[in-house]
Design a protein around this motif. Sequence first.
Motif, short mmCIF file in Angstrom:
data_model
loop_
_atom_site.label_atom_id
_atom_site.label_comp_id
_atom_site.label_asym_id
_atom_site.label_seq_id
_atom_site.Cartn_x
_atom_site.Cartn_y
_atom_site.Cartn_z
N ALA A 26 7.21 14.44 44.84
CA ALA A 26 5.84 14.51 45.37
C ALA A 26 4.97 13.42 44.76
O ALA A 26 4.06 12.90 45.41
CB ALA A 26 5.25 15.88 45.10
N ASN A 27 5.24 13.06 43.52
CA ASN A 27 4.43 12.06 42.82
C ASN A 27 4.83 10.63 43.14
O ASN A 27 4.14 9.69 42.71
CB ASN A 27 4.49 12.28 41.31
CG ASN A 27 3.52 13.33 40.82
OD1 ASN A 27 2.34 13.04 40.64
ND2 ASN A 27 4.00 14.54 40.61
N LEU A 28 5.92 10.43 43.87
CA LEU A 28 6.39 9.07 44.13
C LEU A 28 5.42 8.28 45.01
O LEU A 28 5.13 7.11 44.73
CB LEU A 28 7.78 9.11 44.79
CG LEU A 28 8.95 9.39 43.86
CD1 LEU A 28 10.26 9.42 44.64
CD2 LEU A 28 9.02 8.35 42.75
N LEU A 29 4.92 8.90 46.07
CA LEU A 29 4.01 8.16 46.96
C LEU A 29 2.72 7.77 46.24
O LEU A 29 2.30 6.59 46.32
CB LEU A 29 3.71 8.99 48.21
CG LEU A 29 2.75 8.35 49.21
CD1 LEU A 29 3.29 7.00 49.68
CD2 LEU A 29 2.50 9.27 50.41
N PRO A 30 2.03 8.68 45.54
CA PRO A 30 0.84 8.25 44.78
C PRO A 30 1.16 7.16 43.76
O PRO A 30 0.34 6.27 43.53
CB PRO A 30 0.39 9.55 44.08
CG PRO A 30 0.89 10.63 44.97
CD PRO A 30 2.20 10.14 45.50
N THR A 34 -0.48 3.47 43.57
CA THR A 34 -1.11 3.01 42.33
C THR A 34 -0.55 1.67 41.88
O THR A 34 -1.30 0.75 41.53
CB THR A 34 -0.91 4.05 41.22
OG1 THR A 34 -1.52 5.28 41.61
CG2 THR A 34 -1.53 3.58 39.91
N VAL A 35 0.77 1.54 41.89
CA VAL A 35 1.41 0.30 41.47
C VAL A 35 1.03 -0.84 42.40
O VAL A 35 0.80 -1.98 41.96
CB VAL A 35 2.95 0.48 41.42
CG1 VAL A 35 3.64 -0.87 41.21
CG2 VAL A 35 3.34 1.44 40.30
N THR A 36 0.95 -0.57 43.69
CA THR A 36 0.56 -1.59 44.65
C THR A 36 -0.84 -2.11 44.37
O THR A 36 -1.09 -3.33 44.39
CB THR A 36 0.62 -1.02 46.09
OG1 THR A 36 1.96 -0.58 46.37
CG2 THR A 36 0.20 -2.06 47.11
N PHE A 37 -1.76 -1.19 44.09
CA PHE A 37 -3.13 -1.61 43.78
C PHE A 37 -3.20 -2.34 42.45
O PHE A 37 -4.02 -3.27 42.29
CB PHE A 37 -4.06 -0.41 43.78
CG PHE A 37 -4.66 -0.11 45.12
CD1 PHE A 37 -5.85 -0.69 45.51
CD2 PHE A 37 -4.03 0.75 46.00
CE1 PHE A 37 -6.41 -0.42 46.76
CE2 PHE A 37 -4.56 1.02 47.25
CZ PHE A 37 -5.75 0.43 47.63
N MET A 38 -2.36 -1.96 41.48
CA MET A 38 -2.34 -2.67 40.21
C MET A 38 -1.88 -4.11 40.42
O MET A 38 -2.46 -5.04 39.85
CB MET A 38 -1.40 -1.95 39.23
CG MET A 38 -1.95 -0.65 38.67
SD MET A 38 -0.75 0.19 37.62
CE MET A 38 -0.41 -1.06 36.38
N ALA A 211 2.12 2.12 28.07
CA ALA A 211 3.14 1.26 27.46
C ALA A 211 4.25 0.93 28.44
O ALA A 211 4.85 -0.16 28.38
CB ALA A 211 3.72 1.94 26.22
N SER A 212 4.54 1.84 29.35
CA SER A 212 5.60 1.62 30.34
C SER A 212 5.06 0.94 31.60
O SER A 212 5.79 0.83 32.60
CB SER A 212 6.26 2.94 30.72
OG SER A 212 5.34 3.79 31.40
N LEU A 213 3.79 0.49 31.55
CA LEU A 213 3.14 -0.13 32.71
C LEU A 213 3.16 0.81 33.91
O LEU A 213 3.29 0.40 35.05
CB LEU A 213 3.81 -1.47 33.06
CG LEU A 213 3.80 -2.53 31.95
CD1 LEU A 213 4.52 -3.79 32.39
CD2 LEU A 213 2.38 -2.85 31.53
N HIS A 214 3.04 2.10 33.60
CA HIS A 214 2.99 3.17 34.61
C HIS A 214 4.30 3.35 35.38
O HIS A 214 4.33 4.07 36.38
CB HIS A 214 1.84 2.94 35.59
CG HIS A 214 0.49 3.07 34.94
ND1 HIS A 214 -0.10 4.28 34.69
CD2 HIS A 214 -0.36 2.13 34.48
CE1 HIS A 214 -1.28 4.08 34.11
NE2 HIS A 214 -1.45 2.79 33.96
N LEU A 215 5.38 2.76 34.90
CA LEU A 215 6.67 2.93 35.57
C LEU A 215 7.21 4.34 35.39
O LEU A 215 8.01 4.82 36.20
CB LEU A 215 7.67 1.91 35.02
CG LEU A 215 7.37 0.44 35.33
CD1 LEU A 215 8.40 -0.46 34.68
CD2 LEU A 215 7.32 0.20 36.84
N LEU A 216 6.77 5.03 34.32
CA LEU A 216 7.25 6.38 34.05
C LEU A 216 6.33 7.47 34.59
O LEU A 216 6.57 8.65 34.36
CB LEU A 216 7.44 6.57 32.53
CG LEU A 216 8.47 5.67 31.85
CD1 LEU A 216 8.52 5.98 30.35
CD2 LEU A 216 9.84 5.84 32.47
N ASP A 217 5.30 7.07 35.30
CA ASP A 217 4.32 8.05 35.80
C ASP A 217 4.95 9.20 36.60
O ASP A 217 4.56 10.36 36.41
CB ASP A 217 3.26 7.36 36.66
CG ASP A 217 2.22 6.64 35.80
OD1 ASP A 217 2.49 6.43 34.60
OD2 ASP A 217 1.15 6.28 36.33
#
Length: 247
Positions: A26-30, A34-38, A211-217
């Motif tokens: 469920a959290n993959l799309l958000p 987020t990563v796209t906007f970053m 620290a993970s640049l939001h890769l682990l979000d």
Amino acid sequence: MTHREIKRQAKARLRQTGMYRGLILANLLPWVITVTFMAWAVLTVVQIAQSYGLANIIANPDNFSDYLAGTNNISNQTVLRSIILLWFSQGITFTALDVMRGKVSRVHPGAALLRTFNGQYFFGVLSLFCLIWVARSIGLFLLVVPAIIVSYGLSMSYYRYYDGKAEQQEGQLPYTSTRAVLDSWRVMRGRKFNYFGLQLSLLGWQLLKLASLHLLDPLINPYLQLVDAGYYANARLAYEAAQQLQQ
């Protein structure tokens, strides 16, 4: 419940069969949004820096900071991202509350993401977003401390809106976003510092996300969402118990 008990309950819910996997999906799309906007924000800064000139940046870094802030590109992107994420993230928020209350034993990612895309929640969630944004802006205009107090006082508004809509009975006046904001303020009266303590205890997870640049979000957010929902559920019960004692 104490903060430790809320966290323990959140971990127990995640250990239920398929629960953690469903929340991750469920959290993959958000997360993708987020990563796209970053990435867009980084490219924007690079383009602005190139147009400003590297030599000018080195010679006058403060002026470049002012120039960058004056473009409003980053702030506009942030607002746009928040609006795009709004309905998806609140759908997950409402699902997390149901999970912590034991109302669901399995999370369906698609249903969670699209949960607010209906007449019952869509415009109310948008109205809440606008009300909270205005309230925080007023608090920030006054000073930083009032802005923080307002933010914590209104932090349970979406949960209250969800509960208010679910508990609304036939013949009653519609439960509005304005009422949700006021109810959140009442629930959080005397609990703002306690909620701050909970957020502080989760600082390590937030730092790990950075620290993970939001890769682990997608892996971390399910736990944080359940803890936050659990805090609201517990705070509301405590508030209602206190109200009954006063009657």
